[in-house]
Design an enzyme around this catalytic site. Structure first.
Site, mmCIF file in Angstrom:
data_model
loop_
_atom_site.group_PDB
_atom_site.id
_atom_site.type_symbol
_atom_site.label_atom_id
_atom_site.label_comp_id
_atom_site.label_asym_id
_atom_site.label_seq_id
_atom_site.Cartn_x
_atom_site.Cartn_y
_atom_site.Cartn_z
ATOM 1 C CB ALA A 147 -0.942 0.000 1.200
ATOM 2 C CE1 TYR A 148 6.027 5.266 2.371
ATOM 3 C CE2 TYR A 148 7.269 3.892 0.852
ATOM 4 C CZ TYR A 148 7.142 5.052 1.588
ATOM 5 O OH TYR A 148 8.122 6.006 1.528
#
Length: 176
Positions: free
Chosen positions: A151-152
């Site tokens: 997600a980062y």
């Protein structure tokens, strides 16, 4: 003939690490600085004592982002630059809902600069050709990906693309 005062540089996430170093760099250059911070650290007191305008901000909600933008507009007549440094590092791990991880990463790395750039655009414009800047901090994972911070990495890739779009939208007055 009056003396022109330089417009401030806004540094998000300026209370620690890279953001703090950036804020001090500009202060040492006699450049006015506005700093956002989430959590009060002793470094904030040092920045304030050195003349920086330090504003506590909660970028976890749209309301918090827009309240911060309104405060900046109340306290400054224009901006020389926005340095989007505010960040979070959250891994996909057992016990943390994946949707929460993705929402958190997108909120801080994409939604915050998106809303602030739009809300503060008028403070960057009107100072001349290429007279203002927006800097977005991305990450090398944009190119290579990450197996533990998906997600980062995805949020930083979105920020990378958003940088290109704002560059097109705001040129030639604002360099992004």
């Amino acid at each position: 003939m009056g003396t022109q005062h330089p417009l401030p540089i806004l540094v998000t996430g300026g209370g620690r690490r890279i953001g703090l170093a950036i804020a001090w760099h500009f202060i040492n250059q006699k450049q006015p600085v506005i700093v956002s911070y989430r959590t009060h650290y002793p470094a904030i007191d040092g920045l304030t004592k050195a003349g920086a305008l330090c504003i506590q901000a909660d970028f976890s909600t749209n309301e918090g982002i827009l309240t911060f933008a309104d405060t900046v507009k109340e306290r400054a007549s224009g901006l020389r630059a926005i340095v989007h440094n505010a960040s979070a590092w959250m891994a996909e791990k057992p016990g943390t809902p994946l949707s929460d991880v993705l929402a958190c990463m997108m909120q801080i790395h994409v939604n915050t600069p998106y809303l602030l750039n739009h809300a503060l655009e008028g403070m960057l414009r009107g100072h001349g050709h290429a007279a203002a800047d927006i800097i977005h901090f991305t990450d090398y994972v944009v190119e290579k990906g990450s197996d533990k911070h998906i997600a980062y990495a995805a949020s930083k890739a979105a920020l990378d693309n958003m940088t290109r779009s704002f560059a097109r939208k705001l040129a030639p007055e604002v360099k992004v």
